[in-house]
Design a protein around this motif. Structure first.
Motif, PDB file in Angstrom:
ATOM      1  N   ILE A 104       7.371  -3.922   6.990  1.00 30.39           N
ATOM      2  CA  ILE A 104       7.286  -3.107   7.332  1.00 30.39           C
ATOM      3  C   ILE A 104       7.099  -1.755   6.808  1.00 30.39           C
ATOM      4  O   ILE A 104       6.355  -1.710   5.694  1.00 30.39           O
ATOM      5  N   ASP A 105       7.357  -0.591   7.716  1.00 31.87           N
ATOM      6  CA  ASP A 105       6.388   0.734   7.267  1.00 31.87           C
ATOM      7  C   ASP A 105       7.832   1.484   6.886  1.00 31.87           C
ATOM      8  O   ASP A 105       8.331   1.850   7.596  1.00 31.87           O
ATOM      9  N   LYS A 158       1.433  -1.223  -0.379  1.00 35.95           N
ATOM     10  CA  LYS A 158       0.423  -0.257   0.154  1.00 35.95           C
ATOM     11  C   LYS A 158       0.718   1.524  -0.276  1.00 35.95           C
ATOM     12  O   LYS A 158       2.464   1.165   0.382  1.00 35.95           O
ATOM     13  N   VAL A 159       0.394   2.217  -0.362  1.00 35.25           N
ATOM     14  CA  VAL A 159       0.749   3.285  -0.484  1.00 35.25           C
ATOM     15  C   VAL A 159      -0.245   4.989  -0.095  1.00 35.25           C
ATOM     16  O   VAL A 159      -0.971   4.945  -0.251  1.00 35.25           O
ATOM     17  N   PHE A 160       0.431   5.614   0.912  1.00 38.50           N
ATOM     18  CA  PHE A 160      -0.021   6.763   1.792  1.00 38.50           C
ATOM     19  C   PHE A 160       0.227   7.904   1.429  1.00 38.50           C
ATOM     20  O   PHE A 160       1.174   7.753   1.225  1.00 38.50           O
ATOM     21  N   THR A 161      -0.589   9.507   0.672  1.00 35.56           N
ATOM     22  CA  THR A 161       0.537   9.850   0.306  1.00 35.56           C
ATOM     23  C   THR A 161      -0.504  11.046   1.287  1.00 35.56           C
ATOM     24  O   THR A 161      -1.355  11.005   1.706  1.00 35.56           O
ATOM     25  N   GLY A 194       3.503  14.253   2.671  1.00 38.68           N
ATOM     26  CA  GLY A 194       4.554  13.156   3.161  1.00 38.68           C
ATOM     27  C   GLY A 194       3.681  12.448   2.082  1.00 38.68           C
ATOM     28  O   GLY A 194       2.924  11.743   1.845  1.00 38.68           O
ATOM     29  N   ILE A 195       4.742  10.515   2.586  1.00 34.83           N
ATOM     30  CA  ILE A 195       4.464   9.801   2.148  1.00 34.83           C
ATOM     31  C   ILE A 195       4.493   8.246   3.036  1.00 34.83           C
ATOM     32  O   ILE A 195       5.970   8.696   4.131  1.00 34.83           O
ATOM     33  N   MET A 196       4.008   7.661   2.863  1.00 34.96           N
ATOM     34  CA  MET A 196       3.852   6.256   3.645  1.00 34.96           C
ATOM     35  C   MET A 196       3.645   4.562   2.451  1.00 34.96           C
ATOM     36  O   MET A 196       3.464   4.462   2.133  1.00 34.96           O
ATOM     37  N   LEU A 197       5.130   4.282   2.508  1.00 30.52           N
ATOM     38  CA  LEU A 197       4.882   2.483   1.956  1.00 30.52           C
ATOM     39  C   LEU A 197       4.606   1.398   3.264  1.00 30.52           C
ATOM     40  O   LEU A 197       5.547   2.024   4.115  1.00 30.52           O
ATOM     41  N   GLU A 198       3.806   0.620   3.013  1.00 29.46           N
ATOM     42  CA  GLU A 198       3.615  -0.484   3.703  1.00 29.46           C
ATOM     43  C   GLU A 198       4.390  -1.681   2.634  1.00 29.46           C
ATOM     44  O   GLU A 198       3.917  -2.325   1.890  1.00 29.46           O
TER      45      GLU A 198
END
Length: 80
Positions: A51-52, A24-27, A35-39
């Motif tokens: 891992i995040d 998943k990708v959260f922007t 910001g951005i978060m990659l799961e």
């Protein structure tokens, strides 16, 4: 299931990240919507490990812009 502790990306070994794929990708995860978060996840038998990776380009002085969590169990599939 609890997520692990975050640490500076510079302290992450390459071998720790091997075998993971982006799930998943959260922007827009910070106040400035930049910001951005990659799961990331990988399957080991019937367990999904995660891992995040979080990137905050607008971090405060003394904060680290890229943080990586320790591995954590995302799910356990009961096969039967």
């Amino acid at each position: 299931m609890a997520k692990g502790v975050y640490r500076d990306y510079a302290g992450v070994s390459e071998s720790m990240m091997e075998g993971f794929t982006v799930a998943k990708v959260f922007t827009g995860i910070n106040a400035e919507v930049s910001g951005i978060m990659l799961e990331l996840e990988r399957q080991i038998d019937n367990v999904t490990i995660g891992i995040d990776v979080v990137y905050n380009p607008n971090c405060e002085d003394g904060e680290i812009p890229v943080m990586v969590s320790e591995e954590y169990v995302k799910s356990i599939c009961e096969w039967g």
